[in-house]
Design a protein around this motif. Sequence first.
Motif, short mmCIF file in Angstrom:
data_model
loop_
_atom_site.label_atom_id
_atom_site.label_comp_id
_atom_site.label_asym_id
_atom_site.label_seq_id
_atom_site.Cartn_x
_atom_site.Cartn_y
_atom_site.Cartn_z
N GLY A 128 0.81 -1.21 0.00
CA GLY A 128 0.00 0.00 0.00
C GLY A 128 0.84 1.25 0.00
N GLU A 129 1.90 1.26 0.80
CA GLU A 129 2.80 2.41 0.84
C GLU A 129 3.54 2.59 -0.48
N MET A 130 3.90 1.47 -1.10
CA MET A 130 4.59 1.52 -2.39
C MET A 130 3.68 2.17 -3.44
N GLU A 131 2.41 1.78 -3.45
CA GLU A 131 1.49 2.36 -4.42
C GLU A 131 1.30 3.85 -4.17
N LYS A 132 1.20 4.26 -2.89
CA LYS A 132 1.08 5.69 -2.57
C LYS A 132 2.35 6.44 -2.97
N PHE A 133 3.51 5.86 -2.70
CA PHE A 133 4.78 6.51 -2.99
C PHE A 133 4.97 6.70 -4.49
N LEU A 134 4.67 5.67 -5.28
CA LEU A 134 4.95 5.71 -6.71
C LEU A 134 3.84 6.37 -7.54
N PHE A 135 2.59 6.25 -7.10
CA PHE A 135 1.47 6.72 -7.92
C PHE A 135 0.57 7.73 -7.23
N GLY A 136 0.76 7.94 -5.94
CA GLY A 136 -0.11 8.85 -5.20
C GLY A 136 0.60 10.12 -4.81
N ASP A 137 0.25 10.61 -3.64
CA ASP A 137 0.81 11.86 -3.13
C ASP A 137 2.06 11.63 -2.29
N GLY A 138 2.58 10.42 -2.30
CA GLY A 138 3.75 10.11 -1.50
C GLY A 138 3.37 9.37 -0.24
N ALA A 139 4.26 8.54 0.23
CA ALA A 139 4.03 7.75 1.43
C ALA A 139 4.40 8.55 2.67
N GLU A 140 3.83 8.18 3.77
CA GLU A 140 4.09 8.85 5.04
C GLU A 140 5.41 8.37 5.64
N LYS A 141 6.03 9.25 6.39
CA LYS A 141 7.19 8.85 7.19
C LYS A 141 6.67 8.21 8.47
N PRO A 142 7.43 7.29 9.06
CA PRO A 142 7.00 6.69 10.32
C PRO A 142 6.82 7.76 11.39
N GLU A 143 5.89 7.52 12.31
CA GLU A 143 5.63 8.46 13.40
C GLU A 143 6.89 8.64 14.24
N GLY A 144 7.25 9.88 14.46
CA GLY A 144 8.43 10.19 15.26
C GLY A 144 9.74 10.10 14.50
N TYR A 145 9.69 9.86 13.19
CA TYR A 145 10.91 9.72 12.40
C TYR A 145 11.64 11.06 12.32
N VAL A 146 12.95 11.01 12.60
CA VAL A 146 13.80 12.19 12.49
C VAL A 146 14.98 11.77 11.63
N PRO A 147 15.16 12.40 10.45
CA PRO A 147 16.28 12.02 9.59
C PRO A 147 17.62 12.28 10.26
N GLU A 148 18.61 11.44 9.91
CA GLU A 148 19.96 11.61 10.48
C GLU A 148 20.60 12.87 9.92
N GLY A 149 21.50 13.41 10.70
CA GLY A 149 22.32 14.52 10.25
C GLY A 149 21.62 15.81 10.33
#
Length: 89
Positions: free
Chosen positions: A68-89
């Motif tokens: 489901g996330e793959m379909e949203k990422f590739l064909f929709g408005d983008g997939a959500e980041k996991p709750e509380g996700y903070v990118p490194e750096g």
Amino acid sequence: MARMVFCECEKREAEGLDFVPWPGELGKRIYAHVGKNAWAAWLAHQTMLINENRLSPRDPKHRAFLEGEMEKFLFGDGAEKPEGYVPEG
């Protein structure tokens, strides 16, 4: 010469994938409408989802979530980041 597709994710002409990357109709759709760069971006995002959410690709519920996330990422408005996700750096 590389196979070219109009990438629905990037909204531009892009080099197409060399093989169908997923089983079924969704895999055929990805092969026909997603470029290599967008697929590579999805694989990186998928890895982050698996790691942050502690998913197992062997679990049918987790596979369904990732599909489901793959379909949203590739064909929709983008997939959500996991709750509380903070990118490194």
